[in-house]
Design a protein around this motif. Sequence first.
Motif, PDB file in Angstrom:
ATOM      1  N   SER A 149       0.721  -1.263  -0.092  1.00 15.75           N
ATOM      2  CA  SER A 149      -0.153   0.100   0.001  1.00 15.75           C
ATOM      3  C   SER A 149       0.836   1.306   0.018  1.00 15.75           C
ATOM      4  CB  SER A 149      -0.956   0.090   1.165  1.00 15.75           C
ATOM      5  OG  SER A 149      -1.808  -1.132   1.348  1.00 15.75           O
ATOM      6  N   TYR A 150       1.794   1.422   0.884  1.00 20.82           N
ATOM      7  CA  TYR A 150       2.611   2.517   0.952  1.00 20.82           C
ATOM      8  C   TYR A 150       3.606   2.793  -0.081  1.00 20.82           C
ATOM      9  CZ  TYR A 150       1.296   3.870   5.759  1.00 20.82           C
ATOM     10  OH  TYR A 150       0.644   4.352   6.891  1.00 20.82           O
ATOM     11  N   GLY A 151       4.106   1.690  -0.806  1.00 23.61           N
ATOM     12  CA  GLY A 151       4.811   1.521  -1.888  1.00 23.61           C
ATOM     13  C   GLY A 151       4.180   2.242  -3.249  1.00 23.61           C
ATOM     14  N   THR A 152       2.833   1.811  -3.380  1.00 25.01           N
ATOM     15  CA  THR A 152       2.204   2.259  -4.433  1.00 25.01           C
ATOM     16  C   THR A 152       1.663   3.788  -4.345  1.00 25.01           C
ATOM     17  OG1 THR A 152       1.160   0.255  -4.769  1.00 25.01           O
ATOM     18  CG2 THR A 152      -0.186   2.001  -5.856  1.00 25.01           C
ATOM     19  N   LEU A 153       1.043   4.133  -2.954  1.00 21.84           N
ATOM     20  CA  LEU A 153       0.650   5.559  -2.601  1.00 21.84           C
ATOM     21  C   LEU A 153       2.028   6.302  -2.647  1.00 21.84           C
ATOM     22  CD1 LEU A 153      -1.586   4.811   0.316  1.00 21.84           C
ATOM     23  CD2 LEU A 153      -2.305   5.643  -1.885  1.00 21.84           C
ATOM     24  N   ARG A 154       2.963   5.726  -2.329  1.00 20.68           N
ATOM     25  CA  ARG A 154       4.326   6.992  -2.422  1.00 20.68           C
ATOM     26  C   ARG A 154       4.641   7.288  -4.078  1.00 20.68           C
ATOM     27  NH1 ARG A 154       9.064   6.927  -4.392  1.00 20.68           N
ATOM     28  NH2 ARG A 154      10.901   7.778  -3.570  1.00 20.68           N
ATOM     29  N   ASP A 167       8.246  12.205   0.775  1.00 19.58           N
ATOM     30  CA  ASP A 167       9.040  11.923   2.099  1.00 19.58           C
ATOM     31  C   ASP A 167       8.357  11.277   3.056  1.00 19.58           C
ATOM     32  OD1 ASP A 167      11.175  13.060   0.383  1.00 19.58           O
ATOM     33  OD2 ASP A 167      10.822  15.127   1.295  1.00 19.58           O
ATOM     34  N   LEU A 168       7.282  11.774   3.360  1.00 18.77           N
ATOM     35  CA  LEU A 168       6.421  11.265   4.796  1.00 18.77           C
ATOM     36  C   LEU A 168       6.089   9.764   4.523  1.00 18.77           C
ATOM     37  CD1 LEU A 168       4.218  14.141   5.335  1.00 18.77           C
ATOM     38  CD2 LEU A 168       5.866  13.137   6.955  1.00 18.77           C
ATOM     39  N   LEU A 169       5.602   9.439   3.123  1.00 19.40           N
ATOM     40  CA  LEU A 169       5.200   7.897   2.922  1.00 19.40           C
ATOM     41  C   LEU A 169       6.180   7.248   2.783  1.00 19.40           C
ATOM     42  CD1 LEU A 169       2.370   8.575   0.137  1.00 19.40           C
ATOM     43  CD2 LEU A 169       2.109   8.066   2.586  1.00 19.40           C
ATOM     44  N   ASP A 170       7.528   7.582   2.327  1.00 19.10           N
ATOM     45  CA  ASP A 170       8.593   6.950   2.229  1.00 19.10           C
ATOM     46  C   ASP A 170       9.301   6.426   3.673  1.00 19.10           C
ATOM     47  OD1 ASP A 170      10.422   5.688   0.519  1.00 19.10           O
ATOM     48  OD2 ASP A 170      11.888   7.247   0.881  1.00 19.10           O
ATOM     49  N   GLN A 171       9.066   7.509   4.738  1.00 21.46           N
ATOM     50  CA  GLN A 171       9.636   7.109   6.007  1.00 21.46           C
ATOM     51  C   GLN A 171       8.697   5.847   6.586  1.00 21.46           C
ATOM     52  OE1 GLN A 171       9.680  10.379   8.711  1.00 21.46           O
ATOM     53  NE2 GLN A 171       9.730  11.857   7.063  1.00 21.46           N
TER      54      GLN A 171
END
Length: 198
Positions: A149-154, A167-171
């Motif tokens: 999920s986070y990979g796609t949203l990033r 940056d926030l999603l990557d963290q």
Amino acid sequence: MATTKKTESAAETKKSAAPKKSSTKKASGMTGKMKDSEFHEFFVDGLKDIYWAEKHLAKALPKLKKAATSEELAQAFEKHTEETAEHIARLEQVFELLEEKAVGKKCEAMEGLVKEAESIIEETDKGTMIRDAGLIMAAQKVEHYEIASYGTLRTFAEIMGHTEVVDLLDQTLENEKATDVILTEVAVSSINEPASEE
């Protein structure tokens, strides 16, 4: 001949202008058009989904900690509970940056994964390594869902030029990956072998 030169000159001007247009788009961040686009709405919908998922997980993790036999696994669940609170706070920052209300949308996937973890607790004996092995399996399924999920949203945020959001999603993405590694290390170092001998 003059017409050919003019055509070539116009083509060169057009070619040299193209990269400028692309870099301006990336630097400008979210335009009004982007915000009103279907892709932006799809992106925000995905954020609402993972926001609900994180809040649901925050309630479930203390139960997993309580059910764990190994102190090492219990500590890993406690650490992840604290990190999940940080993930929720980061998502709230993301909504703020996008000028969107921080609201969750029920995540059927996370609800199912948490139910699976709860069924493992019900179906295994207290104080066994088999239970811990099952809890790690359930927790890693959660981690892999969050990583996806986070990979796609990033990636979506990057495409739209939301640098701060990226940056926030990557963290959080890196944090989820690290948690997955920790769970594997706990399983390999002290859970799986004893569980196989019970």
